[in-house]
Design a protein around this motif. Structure first.
Motif, PDB file in Angstrom:
ATOM      1  N   LYS A  50      55.423 -40.417  71.797  1.00 20.72           N
ATOM      2  CA  LYS A  50      55.241 -41.811  71.409  1.00 20.72           C
ATOM      3  C   LYS A  50      56.205 -42.184  70.274  1.00 20.72           C
ATOM      4  CE  LYS A  50      51.845 -42.580  74.198  1.00 20.72           C
ATOM      5  NZ  LYS A  50      51.707 -43.699  75.096  1.00 20.72           N
ATOM      6  N   PRO A  51      56.716 -43.408  70.285  1.00 20.44           N
ATOM      7  CA  PRO A  51      57.530 -43.852  69.150  1.00 20.44           C
ATOM      8  C   PRO A  51      56.701 -43.810  67.871  1.00 20.44           C
ATOM      9  CG  PRO A  51      57.660 -45.418  70.963  1.00 20.44           C
ATOM     10  CD  PRO A  51      56.582 -44.430  71.311  1.00 20.44           C
ATOM     11  N   LEU A  52      57.335 -43.396  66.796  1.00 16.92           N
ATOM     12  CA  LEU A  52      56.616 -43.157  65.551  1.00 16.92           C
ATOM     13  C   LEU A  52      57.382 -43.706  64.365  1.00 16.92           C
ATOM     14  CD1 LEU A  52      54.436 -41.673  63.811  1.00 16.92           C
ATOM     15  CD2 LEU A  52      55.849 -39.603  64.041  1.00 16.92           C
ATOM     16  N   ILE A  53      56.649 -44.417  63.512  1.00 16.10           N
ATOM     17  CA  ILE A  53      57.157 -44.797  62.196  1.00 16.10           C
ATOM     18  C   ILE A  53      56.318 -44.044  61.178  1.00 16.10           C
ATOM     19  CG2 ILE A  53      57.539 -46.617  60.498  1.00 16.10           C
ATOM     20  CD1 ILE A  53      57.627 -48.619  62.804  1.00 16.10           C
ATOM     21  N   VAL A  54      56.974 -43.254  60.359  1.00 17.38           N
ATOM     22  CA  VAL A  54      56.290 -42.508  59.311  1.00 17.38           C
ATOM     23  C   VAL A  54      56.501 -43.265  58.004  1.00 17.38           C
ATOM     24  CG1 VAL A  54      56.320 -40.383  57.990  1.00 17.38           C
ATOM     25  CG2 VAL A  54      56.521 -40.298  60.457  1.00 17.38           C
ATOM     26  N   VAL A  55      55.396 -43.578  57.331  1.00 20.15           N
ATOM     27  CA  VAL A  55      55.457 -44.278  56.051  1.00 20.15           C
ATOM     28  C   VAL A  55      55.202 -43.249  54.953  1.00 20.15           C
ATOM     29  CG1 VAL A  55      54.533 -46.162  54.647  1.00 20.15           C
ATOM     30  CG2 VAL A  55      54.614 -46.378  57.155  1.00 20.15           C
ATOM     31  N   VAL A  56      56.231 -43.025  54.151  1.00 19.61           N
ATOM     32  CA  VAL A  56      56.201 -41.993  53.119  1.00 19.61           C
ATOM     33  C   VAL A  56      55.505 -42.503  51.867  1.00 19.61           C
ATOM     34  CG1 VAL A  56      57.654 -40.585  51.619  1.00 19.61           C
ATOM     35  CG2 VAL A  56      58.295 -40.932  54.010  1.00 19.61           C
ATOM     36  N   ASN A  57      54.596 -41.694  51.326  1.00 19.55           N
ATOM     37  CA  ASN A  57      53.922 -41.987  50.062  1.00 19.55           C
ATOM     38  C   ASN A  57      54.798 -41.452  48.934  1.00 19.55           C
ATOM     39  OD1 ASN A  57      52.329 -42.161  47.798  1.00 19.55           O
ATOM     40  ND2 ASN A  57      50.532 -41.228  48.730  1.00 19.55           N
ATOM     41  N   GLU A  58      55.474 -42.332  48.249  1.00 19.11           N
ATOM     42  CA  GLU A  58      56.399 -41.917  47.200  1.00 19.11           C
ATOM     43  C   GLU A  58      55.706 -41.481  45.918  1.00 19.11           C
ATOM     44  OE1 GLU A  58      58.703 -45.556  47.294  1.00 19.11           O
ATOM     45  OE2 GLU A  58      60.368 -44.426  48.178  1.00 19.11           O
ATOM     46  N   ASP A  59      54.395 -41.660  45.845  1.00 18.81           N
ATOM     47  CA  ASP A  59      53.662 -41.286  44.640  1.00 18.81           C
ATOM     48  C   ASP A  59      53.312 -39.801  44.590  1.00 18.81           C
ATOM     49  OD1 ASP A  59      53.744 -43.910  43.781  1.00 18.81           O
ATOM     50  OD2 ASP A  59      51.794 -44.405  44.648  1.00 18.81           O
ATOM     51  N   LEU A  60      53.541 -39.075  45.679  1.00 21.72           N
ATOM     52  CA  LEU A  60      53.207 -37.655  45.699  1.00 21.72           C
ATOM     53  C   LEU A  60      54.229 -36.850  44.903  1.00 21.72           C
ATOM     54  CD1 LEU A  60      52.242 -37.186  49.457  1.00 21.72           C
ATOM     55  CD2 LEU A  60      50.708 -37.430  47.503  1.00 21.72           C
ATOM     56  N   MET A  61      53.754 -35.891  44.149  1.00 19.75           N
ATOM     57  CA  MET A  61      54.637 -34.983  43.414  1.00 19.75           C
ATOM     58  C   MET A  61      55.215 -33.972  44.402  1.00 19.75           C
ATOM     59  SD  MET A  61      54.541 -35.819  40.165  1.00 19.75           S
ATOM     60  CE  MET A  61      54.936 -34.371  39.227  1.00 19.75           C
ATOM     61  N   ASP A  62      56.454 -33.512  44.161  1.00 22.41           N
ATOM     62  CA  ASP A  62      57.082 -32.500  45.015  1.00 22.41           C
ATOM     63  C   ASP A  62      56.904 -32.892  46.477  1.00 22.41           C
ATOM     64  OD1 ASP A  62      58.435 -30.177  45.708  1.00 22.41           O
ATOM     65  OD2 ASP A  62      56.593 -28.997  45.779  1.00 22.41           O
ATOM     66  N   ASN A  63      57.469 -34.016  46.839  1.00 19.06           N
ATOM     67  CA  ASN A  63      57.159 -34.668  48.102  1.00 19.06           C
ATOM     68  C   ASN A  63      57.830 -34.011  49.308  1.00 19.06           C
ATOM     69  OD1 ASN A  63      56.233 -36.420  49.997  1.00 19.06           O
ATOM     70  ND2 ASN A  63      56.837 -38.261  48.905  1.00 19.06           N
ATOM     71  N   HIS A  64      57.246 -32.899  49.777  1.00 17.02           N
ATOM     72  CA  HIS A  64      57.750 -32.229  50.970  1.00 17.02           C
ATOM     73  C   HIS A  64      57.547 -33.085  52.219  1.00 17.02           C
ATOM     74  CE1 HIS A  64      53.496 -31.171  50.803  1.00 17.02           C
ATOM     75  NE2 HIS A  64      53.549 -31.059  52.111  1.00 17.02           N
ATOM     76  N   GLN A  65      56.536 -33.963  52.196  1.00 14.74           N
ATOM     77  CA  GLN A  65      56.319 -34.850  53.337  1.00 14.74           C
ATOM     78  C   GLN A  65      57.518 -35.775  53.529  1.00 14.74           C
ATOM     79  OE1 GLN A  65      52.581 -36.880  52.829  1.00 14.74           O
ATOM     80  NE2 GLN A  65      51.392 -35.100  53.449  1.00 14.74           N
ATOM     81  N   SER A  66      58.070 -36.250  52.436  1.00 12.16           N
ATOM     82  CA  SER A  66      59.243 -37.103  52.497  1.00 12.16           C
ATOM     83  C   SER A  66      60.424 -36.351  53.102  1.00 12.16           C
ATOM     84  CB  SER A  66      59.595 -37.609  51.094  1.00 12.16           C
ATOM     85  OG  SER A  66      60.810 -38.314  51.104  1.00 12.16           O
ATOM     86  N   GLU A  67      60.599 -35.104  52.692  1.00 11.67           N
ATOM     87  CA  GLU A  67      61.704 -34.296  53.217  1.00 11.67           C
ATOM     88  C   GLU A  67      61.578 -34.109  54.728  1.00 11.67           C
ATOM     89  OE1 GLU A  67      61.601 -30.684  50.974  1.00 11.67           O
ATOM     90  OE2 GLU A  67      62.107 -31.689  49.092  1.00 11.67           O
ATOM     91  N   LEU A  68      60.377 -33.811  55.205  1.00 16.70           N
ATOM     92  CA  LEU A  68      60.151 -33.632  56.633  1.00 16.70           C
ATOM     93  C   LEU A  68      60.423 -34.929  57.391  1.00 16.70           C
ATOM     94  CD1 LEU A  68      59.145 -32.035  59.099  1.00 16.70           C
ATOM     95  CD2 LEU A  68      56.814 -32.728  58.470  1.00 16.70           C
ATOM     96  N   ALA A  69      59.858 -36.020  56.926  1.00 12.79           N
ATOM     97  CA  ALA A  69      60.032 -37.313  57.602  1.00 12.79           C
ATOM     98  C   ALA A  69      61.497 -37.728  57.630  1.00 12.79           C
ATOM     99  CB  ALA A  69      59.194 -38.383  56.906  1.00 12.79           C
ATOM    100  N   GLU A  70      62.188 -37.563  56.528  1.00 14.71           N
ATOM    101  CA  GLU A  70      63.597 -37.962  56.465  1.00 14.71           C
ATOM    102  C   GLU A  70      64.469 -37.090  57.365  1.00 14.71           C
ATOM    103  OE1 GLU A  70      64.340 -38.005  52.263  1.00 14.71           O
ATOM    104  OE2 GLU A  70      63.173 -39.854  51.993  1.00 14.71           O
TER     105      GLU A  70
END
Length: 127
Positions: free
Chosen positions: A55-75
């Motif tokens: 399915k098409p997916l838009i991931v919205v990153v929470n920039e308030d997280l410390m050490d944001n590994h989620q951002s790295e994965l999404a990007e």
């Protein structure tokens, strides 16, 4: 939608967009199967479950997280064209500008060689 107090409308103002949302679900598989677009947080479970369903997916990153590994994965997955990545302030723009035809299907890797190598290293028999 997390623990916030905002409750979105189920239907857009012009009636063209139907939105399903929930605060928590033990399984989102049925929602994903029926969706034409998934907008999700950047948790790896949500990302890969959606990608496995194609399915098409838009991931919205929470920039308030410390050490944001989620951002790295999404990007990284956005760079590989498997999904679109947005921030809360850019979500509307991302929806308007996205072209799902530019996405590349995600093909899961084969973990067997890694498991075999770890088993060999630890002295376990190779299945």
């Amino acid at each position: 939608m997390g623990r916030g107090t905002y409750v979105p409308s189920k239907v857009s103002g012009d009636g063209t967009l139907q939105v399903d949302y929930f605060t928590f679900s033990p399984s989102i598989a049925d929602y994903i199967k029926d969706a034409s677009l998934v907008i999700s947080h950047a948790g790896s479970g949500s990302i890969f479950e959606t990608l496995r369903h194609g399915k098409p997916l838009i991931v919205v990153v929470n920039e308030d997280l410390m050490d944001n590994h989620q951002s790295e994965l999404a990007e990284e997955l956005a760079t590989r064209r498997h999904l679109f990545c947005a921030r809360p302030q850019t979500l509307g723009e991302t929806i308007q500008e996205m072209d799902v035809r530019t996405l590349t299907p995600y093909v899961p890797g084969d973990a067997k060689p890694v498991v075999s190598l770890i088993n060999k290293f630890l002295g376990f028999p190779d299945d």
